[in-house]
Design an enzyme around this catalytic site. Structure first.
Site, PDB file in Angstrom:
ATOM      1  N   THR A  51      49.277  -6.248 -11.107  1.00 57.39           N
ATOM      2  CA  THR A  51      48.786  -7.715 -11.226  1.00 57.39           C
ATOM      3  C   THR A  51      47.456  -7.739 -11.634  1.00 57.39           C
ATOM      4  O   THR A  51      46.635  -6.934 -11.315  1.00 57.39           O
ATOM      5  CB  THR A  51      49.179  -8.596  -9.770  1.00 57.39           C
ATOM      6  N   GLY A  52      46.992  -9.052 -12.103  1.00 56.18           N
ATOM      7  CA  GLY A  52      45.822  -9.140 -12.615  1.00 56.18           C
ATOM      8  C   GLY A  52      44.821  -9.738 -11.292  1.00 56.18           C
ATOM      9  O   GLY A  52      43.730 -10.390 -11.392  1.00 56.18           O
ATOM     10  N   ARG A  99      43.987  -6.418 -10.598  1.00 59.43           N
ATOM     11  CA  ARG A  99      43.102  -6.589 -11.757  1.00 59.43           C
ATOM     12  C   ARG A  99      43.381  -5.605 -12.819  1.00 59.43           C
ATOM     13  O   ARG A  99      42.750  -5.025 -13.586  1.00 59.43           O
ATOM     14  CB  ARG A  99      41.579  -6.002 -11.313  1.00 59.43           C
ATOM     15  N   ARG A 134      43.890 -18.094  -3.375  1.00 62.77           N
ATOM     16  CA  ARG A 134      42.856 -18.375  -4.304  1.00 62.77           C
ATOM     17  C   ARG A 134      41.931 -19.547  -3.561  1.00 62.77           C
ATOM     18  O   ARG A 134      42.583 -20.710  -3.555  1.00 62.77           O
ATOM     19  CB  ARG A 134      43.373 -18.577  -5.560  1.00 62.77           C
ATOM     20  N   ASP A 156      55.342  -7.365 -12.286  1.00 58.89           N
ATOM     21  CA  ASP A 156      53.954  -8.381 -12.155  1.00 58.89           C
ATOM     22  C   ASP A 156      54.482  -9.188 -11.042  1.00 58.89           C
ATOM     23  O   ASP A 156      55.322  -9.166 -10.489  1.00 58.89           O
ATOM     24  CB  ASP A 156      54.054  -9.089 -13.317  1.00 58.89           C
ATOM     25  N   ASP A 178      55.491  -9.766 -19.873  1.00 59.54           N
ATOM     26  CA  ASP A 178      55.412 -11.308 -20.841  1.00 59.54           C
ATOM     27  C   ASP A 178      54.747 -11.529 -22.056  1.00 59.54           C
ATOM     28  O   ASP A 178      55.102 -12.115 -22.863  1.00 59.54           O
ATOM     29  CB  ASP A 178      55.618 -12.364 -19.915  1.00 59.54           C
ATOM     30  N   ASN A 221      50.540  -8.283 -25.319  1.00 61.82           N
ATOM     31  CA  ASN A 221      49.979  -6.956 -24.798  1.00 61.82           C
ATOM     32  C   ASN A 221      50.575  -6.027 -24.170  1.00 61.82           C
ATOM     33  O   ASN A 221      50.214  -4.895 -23.690  1.00 61.82           O
ATOM     34  CB  ASN A 221      48.431  -7.265 -24.137  1.00 61.82           C
TER      35      ASN A 221
END
Length: 1008
Positions: free
Chosen positions: A608-609, A663, A544, A338, A688, A691
């Protein structure tokens, strides 16, 4: 659990998010006003059972103990014990039994403690719940909640069941455990049409074990216990066999079966040589041969070595859940990590701003500590040219600058404070959303901290919280009166750029506001193009981006400013202020750790998201992908939609799997692990959330985060990191490699000694005494002493060897290769045959060179004058074997490097256990040989004199042979080191990317 459902069977797949509130009420025969009656709740409790997650009932000590003794090698030792007792050799039987008990005790203690600390699955639910029963609000034990209950939630509550919401007030929940989404989810009441809507988008539902971050709500309980969303995950975890053996366990079991069969074969050979005539003497010889081939100390040495390895890993913040899983780390070829908190610091920091007219600003400082400076750079973002920057003093700046930071300070719910605790006095801490914390740190640096503004008289009047549907937040503040102006009101807004821009009708340049209202829309389109260009520029740096806006608000008489405002009417006619770029900086140790992986032949993947541009920027900083390649049409960078959209065949045809997947969803992680397995690669996965548990289970080594990780993720993992640091993963792999290499060293040492003993005893069958019984070149007690006292302590020392300098410059070992590579097997037999031949030669030399070949009679049982020659020869063979085994421990420190070079002998001082065991083992020969009674009655040998010359000669010959043998191996065998390094891996990725991009360009040109 209660009784199984009978009258009412609730379908766990019922899409309650598609139900209206009225339909949900009817489905459960409940009422949102009255709730259930106590009698009906009791009936439903019998029907549906208690609201508890099923588990295995906690850690069963007898299961852990059984895993320690249900081992083939232990069974072989038990057989040897039985044989020893059967022939009334109680000393040998007791020693072997003690070995078995000691090994079981060590393994049991380590594994039972680890299992106890990880038994958390059954404790994830809230202990109590507030429900409406008999038209009254009551508090009940959460395990008594039933479908149809009306449950009430407030800020900070852990939700006790899955519920369909029917009343909310500013409700936000943390669903990271289920969805992996780190930001809170804003809930709504609207019915959702799509039945298979993603879990994170079921905004009219709340789920068991998630947490209320803000607001309050009421809901109808739809699912309890194992039918909740977290219950489904628990079910999948319970269905997985957590006791599957690792490759090392399997190979040790195969070794044990081989040893067992070999021992049986040798026993048959012994009886065959004696024409299958049974006598105690023949039986004792058979036991001696079987003991010689059994590495009695192997299980204990493996267990102790792993226990020491667990302690070492704990020192650098990696907790191993099971001893047996540690060796798998040495075979890892790919790390799937991650980003947030693992490769990065998980501390959002505002580092850039852009204002129309003013241009870019640069902010220094890291973390929660509001120390740093703000520099104006102008329209060019010249972050590397400090000479062109202008320092903005604290508390000063243009009106535009101050207004923008005022918006960042007030349109913000986070708090920044210094602790008052005596032990941590003065340390800065923060509460709230990470992005809002970053903004609060920024405004503290600028001298516009929110508490200071409040103290000056700014008063919050109304708030429109962040909503995922509009992706923005706004607040109404009353500004204090000044000497030149009365009190006034302002709307401050922050949010996603496209959503804030849509509310703006003007933009500010210094003190001038420019209208965006154009009849043709040209001014707006031009301005928006400019803003989005600046936003993309910031995103490409891994930032961001948040957008800030404001407007002066005119108060209308008789309007309730708290409850009477309409959001759509308030959030209009805003004035665009500027952009803020927020950065989650990589850990300082992440890049060196990734480069170390490349040196070790390990590839790193970031899952990663984050947005693809942000993810790629961080990946470049961490050296996961080269810094000088474009991410456009880059096969190394994909979104989850792209990767998930490919079928298995398409993925398998890729020359290389993507290094960055943005994503990312939990299913994407599982798909990545499956793709790696199809390529016969050995993968580790970090996670972590709840899910993440399926991917942690699917990986060869699952690594959970100790600080941010859920209990279920830790339960599903093999290793838990207490610092959530990627560099710790690399350290763990290095430790796994060190440990596996050391296991190979001491297994080779122990098995070489066993081969040497077998050579001596089997060849000794050819020598018969006057009664035609085979004469023991070594007695059973000597063999047991050699195996346990002489060879086991050096083997433990080899298990504690520090890592070789090439430890992380060699390719990962093949998982199929396992413990016994061709070279290890070859070394075992070559060294074993050499030691056995030299030891037996010393026995023969004494018998036939100095004792005229007199083998006596009954010399295996007791001493007599006629047996003195045999007893002296036996002592010589024993002393020779002892010294050779101890010298061989130094050989085993390296497969190919000289063990006797001055450099390697100097490094021996760092392994105190090894050199002390060699010294003590050599000194123990003298009391064993010379103490009267002990020598002849127990060990069946006599004191030596001139025979020490044979021992010394054998030692010199063996050392010379070992050095020549290693030189031959270096000349003839393939080098162990890895030629590729970090830069070579970068070049390979550049070439691969360029080839794919050129191919895509050629295809596009051909199509045109």
């Amino acid at each position: 659990m209660g009784k199984k459902a009978t009258a009412v069977d609730l379908d766990p797949e019922t899409p309650f998010h598609t139900f209206t509130v009225e339909q949900t009420e009817q489905h459960f025969s409940s009422s949102i006003l009255e709730g259930l009656s106590s009698a009906e709740a009791a009936n439903r409790l019998q029907t549906y059972g208690y609201n508890e997650l099923e588990g295995n009932g906690g850690v069963k000590w007898y299961k852990v103990l059984w895993r320690q003794i249900a081992n083939v090698l232990v069974c072989v030792l038990l057989v040897a014990t039985v044989l020893a007792y059967a022939t009334k050799d109680f000393a040998e039987g007791s020693v072997i039994l003690f070995i078995i008990i000691m090994n079981a005790a060590i393994g049991f203690w380590q594994e039972f403690n680890a299992e106890q600390t990880m038994e958390a699955l059954r404790n994830m639910s809230s202990p109590t719940a507030q429900v409406i029963r008999d038209e009254t609000r009551v508090t009940i034990p959460n395990n008594q909640a039933v479908p149809g209950d009306i449950m009430i939630f407030e800020d900070g509550d852990v939700i006790g069941a899955d519920c369909r919401l029917f009343e909310i007030f500013n409700l936000e929940t943390d669903e990271a455990l289920l969805t992996g989404e780190s930001l809170p989810v804003q809930k709504t009441l609207a019915r959702i049409e799509k039945e298979d809507e993603a879990l994170g988008d079921r905004l009219n539902m709340v789920f068991a074990s998630t947490t209320v971050v803000k607001g309050r709500a009421k809901g109808i309980v739809t699912n309890t216990a194992m039918k909740t969303q977290i219950g489904k995950i628990a079910t999948s975890l319970l269905s997985v066999d957590t006791n599957e053996q690792t490759p090392l366990q399997k190979r040790l079991n195969k070794l044990a079966w081989f040893v067992f069969l070999a021992a049986i074969l040798l026993v048959i050979v012994v009886f065959a040589v004696h024409s299958f005539h049974y006598s105690n003497e023949v039986a004792i010889y058979a036991i001696s041969v079987s003991i010689a081939i059994i590495p009695e100390g192997l299980v204990a040495v493996v267990t102790l070595t792993m226990a020491f390895g667990v302690s070492r890993m704990a020192e650098f913040k990696a907790i191993v859940r099971r001893l047996s899983s540690l060796e798998s780390l040495g075979a890892v070829t790919n790390i799937c990590s991650d980003k947030t908190g693992t490769l990065t610091q998980s501390k959002m920091v505002a580092v850039r701003m852009w204002f129309p007219g003013d241009g870019y600003y640069r902010i220094t400082g890291t973390g929660f500590v509001p120390e740093g400076e703000i520099y104006r750079q102008g329209e060019l973002d010249n972050e590397d040219n400090a000479s062109e920057e202008t320092l903005v003093p604290n508390g000063s700046g243009s009106n535009h600058f101050l207004r923008t930071l005022q918006a960042a300070s007030l349109c913000n719910m986070a708090e920044l404070r210094r602790t008052l605790h005596p032990e941590t006095h003065g340390e800065w801490t923060a509460l709230g959303d990470p992005t809002e914390i970053a903004l609060q740190v920024l405004v503290h640096k600028a001298g516009l901290a929110k508490p200071d503004l409040i103290e000056q008289g700014y008063r919050l009047v109304s708030e429109f919280p962040f909503d995922s549907s509009v992706k923005r937040m706004s607040v109404l503040y009353e500004a204090p009166a000044t000497t030149t102006a009365p009190a006034s009101h302002y709307i401050f807004m922050k949010g996603a750029t496209e959503r804030v821009l849509g509310c703006c009708s003007a933009w500010r340049d210094g003190d001038v506001e420019h209208s965006l209202k154009s009849e043709k829309g040209g001014d707006r389109a031009e301005f928006e193009t400019k803003v989005f260009g600046k936003m993309d520029s910031l995103a490409e740096k891994g930032l961001r981006v948040l957008t800030l806006a404001y407007r002066k608000f005119t108060v209308v008489p008789d309007v309730d400013l708290v409850h009477g405002l309409v959001r759509d009417e308030v959030e209009t006619e805003m004035v665009f202020l500027g952009l803020v770029g927020i950065y989650d900086p990589p850990r300082a140790e992440s890049r060196p750790a990734v480069l170390q992986c490349y040196e070790a032949g390990i590839r790193v993947h970031m899952l990663t998201g984050d947005h693809p541009s942000t993810a790629a920027a961080i990946a470049k900083e961490c050296a996961i992908i080269p810094e000088d390649i474009s991410i456009k049409n880059n096969p190394l960078v994909m979104t989850a939609a792209q990767f998930d959209g490919m079928d298995d065949d398409e993925i398998d045809r890729l020359e290389e799997l993507p290094r960055v997947v943005a994503r990312c969803s939990p299913n994407t992680k599982v798909k990545m692990i499956a793709a790696l397995h199809r390529r016969n690669l050995f993968a580790t996965m970090t996670g972590d959330g709840v899910n993440d548990s399926p991917s942690l289970k699917a990986a060869n080594v699952g690594i959970a985060m100790g600080q941010s990780g859920s209990d279920v993720a830790k339960q599903a993992s093999d290793i838990v990191l207490t610092d959530d640091n990627f560099a710790t993963i690399v350290q763990a792999i290095a430790e796994g490699r060190r440990m596996f290499a050391n296991i190979q060293k001491f297994v080779q040492h122990l098995m070489s000694a066993n081969v040497a003993e077998i050579v001596v005893l089997v060849v000794g069958l050819a020598f018969k005494d006057k009664s035609q019984n085979a004469v023991f070149p070594m007695s059973a007690v000597e063999i047991l002493f050699l195996n346990m006292i002489t060879s086991s302590p050096p083997a433990m020392g080899l298990g504690l060897e520090p890592p070789h300098e090439s430890n992380m410059r060699e390719p990962p070992r093949s998982a199929k290769q396992g413990l016994f590579s061709f070279e290890v097997i070859m070394d075992t037999f070559v060294y074993g045959l050499a030691m056995g031949a030299l030891s037996f030669a010393s026995f023969v030399t004494v018998i036939f060179g100095f004792q005229n070949g007199n083998l006596g009679e009954l010399c295996n049982v007791e001493w007599s004058e006629d047996c003195e020659g045999v007893f002296r020869a036996r002592a010589t063979a024993y002393a020779c074997m002892t010294m050779l085994i101890l010298a061989h421990a130094i050989n085993c420190r390296s497969l190919r490097e000289s063990g006797w070079s001055p450099t390697n002998l100097r490094t021996l001082k760092h392994n105190r256990m090894l050199w002390m065991s060699i010294v003590v083992g050599a000194l123990l020969v003298f009391p064993v040989v010379y103490i009267p009674g002990l020598n002849r009655s127990v060990f069946k040998h006599s004191a030596m004199t001139y025979e020490w010359g044979l021992v010394a000669l054998s030692l010199v010959i063996f050392i010379a042979f070992a050095e020549v043998y290693k030189l031959v191996k270096v000349k003839l065998m393939k080098p162990l080191g890895l030629e590729a390094n970090g830069e070579a891996e970068m070049d390979r990725m550049r070439t691969y990317t360029l080839q794919l991009q050129q191919t895509d360009s050629a295809i596009e040109h051909k199509q045109r």
